[in-house]
Design an enzyme around this catalytic site. Structure first.
Site, PDB file in Angstrom:
ATOM      1  N   ARG A   1       0.847  -1.198   0.000  1.00 14.67           N
ATOM      2  CA  ARG A   1       0.000   0.000   0.000  1.00 14.67           C
ATOM      3  C   ARG A   1       0.880   1.245   0.000  1.00 14.67           C
ATOM      4  O   ARG A   1       1.557   1.534   0.988  1.00 14.67           O
ATOM      5  CB  ARG A   1      -0.946   0.023   1.209  1.00 14.67           C
ATOM      6  CG  ARG A   1      -1.782   1.289   1.257  1.00 14.67           C
ATOM      7  CD  ARG A   1      -3.025   1.175   2.124  1.00 14.67           C
ATOM      8  NE  ARG A   1      -2.752   1.084   3.544  1.00 14.67           N
ATOM      9  CZ  ARG A   1      -3.698   1.162   4.489  1.00 14.67           C
ATOM     10  NH1 ARG A   1      -4.963   1.340   4.148  1.00 14.67           N
ATOM     11  NH2 ARG A   1      -3.381   1.039   5.757  1.00 14.67           N
ATOM     12  N   ASP A  42      -3.797   2.897  13.760  1.00 18.28           N
ATOM     13  CA  ASP A  42      -2.968   3.528  12.739  1.00 18.28           C
ATOM     14  C   ASP A  42      -3.456   4.954  12.527  1.00 18.28           C
ATOM     15  O   ASP A  42      -4.248   5.480  13.319  1.00 18.28           O
ATOM     16  CB  ASP A  42      -2.939   2.705  11.454  1.00 18.28           C
ATOM     17  CG  ASP A  42      -4.296   2.628  10.746  1.00 18.28           C
ATOM     18  OD1 ASP A  42      -5.217   3.387  11.110  1.00 18.28           O
ATOM     19  OD2 ASP A  42      -4.426   1.817   9.817  1.00 18.28           O
TER      20      ASP A  42
END
Length: 536
Positions: free
Chosen positions: A173, A456
């Site tokens: 990602r 996150d």
């Protein structure tokens, strides 16, 4: 004695950052030439798309609502098109492990038993220069089977096997379109961080992945419009030509984690159809985007406490049901959301959490999702058991059409029906988690265990955006009757700080940054943008 390597820089390319041994293998002339080519071709359009995002928010603030685009009705109504068939290594995605690309985490993820590892250079990472380059070194070494790690305590980590067929398929990602890479410039301009991540990954790892019988696969974050997907598709076409690999070799799964993108799922698949690997339901960033997009529109768009918003809320059910039905109609994988729980030493906490995770994954599997995310290797067996029970020997549920799903714009926009209240407890929790996360983020770590959850950047984004919205909408707290004001946020921040682990002084910079965005007059689109500028 080791010396810093030197780089063979193409014309117009500058790298202003420390170099360590091995960096020259990732920052090769070939990779930097690809960075420069992508930048020169795509940067003007990237800036146009970022400006268009602000225009959408302005129109919503003026009273216009998001909706399905009339100009792309032909794409949605055409039954003939489908995305490419699943690529090698992506046929079965029933459990996907997510996490940052540091060396220890890379080994643990590859040994986790998941079918896919989302190697995260975005929200579970920080764009610290060392992470940007060394993450790519770690991915390459994992694919080659040469990776190992010894902790400061002397514990050794190694791959359980070097047979790539027995290991998770790596899907990297990159950063989203909104983030720059400040250490690399082309013709004096900063380059898009996502293009840097993709170029370095392709040049270091595409051929090793192909040699292993898989391919260079990506997870694309935070897109808000199908023309942003077209931009990625054009980047892939250019990159594949530059590297001499067949068109369609790169495959990308798109995260539908912004409110505008929820109305353009089919168009996003269409733009990437030759390179598409499906869509993912990125729930936390999606809630952040709901708040960001409709932040000025009054009480009907105020969400309750973060932990009160579940996937069974009407607007969230509409979002996930639409995602599955859209994907399967077009032959694309539908991947579910994150189970962020970290196994605890407290068995009572564990039991309750495992029950919650099992229920969540069962809902996804029953709804037709082809797989789902977990944030810790200890959660892989739980997710696997649920999807095994639904899939059996089938690799996915692509043959299951959800013709029963009927979702319109009003269903996606139905924020007002979300159960729950805004409380002081929720406000305190947002302040606590955001500051605690930011303090670690600023040191270079993007995945942080807080209260038995792996958090996150999305967590910090929704936490600070809720505080901003509650403040600017003058919300009254259900449990205390107080109105949310700057003074209240400041007071609760001062009360929260002494209870955080470690020294209160460790949180000074994080607290300043949190308050800078949480109580500002204007809303900052991304917390990570100003935070990145403070990093060395």
């Amino acid at each position: 004695m080791t010396t810093s390597p030197t780089l063979d820089l193409p014309d117009g390319v500058e790298v202003d950052a420390p170099l360590r041994p091995g960096y020259e293998e990732i920052l090769s002339r070939r990779a930097l030439e690809l960075v420069a080519a992508l930048h020169r071709e795509l940067e003007p359009r990237r800036q146009e798309r970022l400006a268009a995002r602000a225009e959408v928010v302005a129109r919503v603030s003026a009273g216009e609502d998001l909706g399905f685009l009339p100009e792309t009705e032909a794409v949605r109504s055409d039954p003939s098109w489908r995305v490419a068939d699943p690529a090698p290594g992506l046929e079965d995605r029933r459990v996907e492990m997510t996490g940052p690309t540091d060396r220890k985490m890379t080994i643990n993820a590859m040994n986790s038993g998941a079918r896919v590892w989302l190697a995260d250079q975005e929200d579970a990472n920080t764009p610290l220069w060392e992470n940007v380059v060394e993450g790519q070194i770690n991915l390459r070494d994992a694919i080659l089977g040469t990776i190992s790690f010894t902790s400061p305590e002397g514990k050794e980590y190694a791959l359980a096997t070097t047979d790539q067929a027995q290991l998770p398929t790596i899907v990297m990602r990159p950063r989203g379109w909104h983030l720059d890479e400040k250490h690399i410039t082309v013709d004096g301009q900063r380059v898009a961080g996502g293009l840097v991540d993709v170029a370095l990954f392709l040049c270091a790892s595409a051929q090793p992945q192909l040699d292993a019988g898989k391919g260079p696969y990506l997870y694309l974050p935070k897109m808000e419009h199908h023309l942003e997907a077209r931009l990625w598709n054009d980047a892939f076409v250019l990159a594949q030509d530059a590297l001499g690999i067949p068109q369609g070799t790169i495959r990308a799964t798109c995260l539908i984690e912004t409110f505008p993108a929820a109305f353009q799922m089919e168009e996003i698949l269409y733009e990437l159809r030759d390179h598409s690997a499906g869509l993912n339901a990125g729930r936390w960033d999606y809630l952040f985007s709901v708040i960001k997009t409709y932040r000025t529109r009054g009480a009907d768009y105020v969400l309750p406490d973060r932990n009160a918003v579940t996937m069974t809320a009407p607007m969230m059910r509409a979002y996930t049901e639409l995602l599955v039905s859209t994907c399967h109609r077009r032959g694309a994988h539908a991947i579910g959301g994150m189970a962020a729980f970290i196994p605890s030493k407290d068995e009572e906490v564990n039991a309750a959490a495992y029950d919650k995770v099992t229920s969540d994954k069962q809902r996804e599997a029953d709804d037709g999702f082809d797989g789902s995310w977990v944030a810790h290797p200890g959660m892989v067996p739980t997710c696997l058991e649920v999807f095994d029970g639904v899939l059996g020997d089938r690799p996915n549920q692509l043959d299951r059409q959800r013709d029963d799903v009927q979702v319109d714009a009003a269903d996606l926009l139905d924020v007002a029906s979300t159960p729950g209240e805004v409380t002081e407890q929720g406000l305190r929790a947002n302040i606590e988690v955001a500051i605690q996360y930011l303090a670690v983020w600023l040191t270079g770590r993007g995945a942080v265990g807080i209260n038995n959850l792996m958090e996150d950047a999305a967590t910090a984004e929704i936490s600070r955006s809720q505080v901003w919205q509650w403040l600017h909408q003058g919300v009254t707290l259900a449990d205390t009757g107080e109105q949310v004001t700057r003074e209240l946020v400041q007071r609760l921040t001062e009360e929260v700080l002494p209870g955080l682990p470690g020294d209160e002084a460790d949180y000074a910079e994080a607290t300043e940054l949190f308050l800078q965005v949480a109580v500002a007059e204007d809303f900052a689109d991304f917390l990570t943008v100003p935070a990145y500028e403070t990093m060395p």
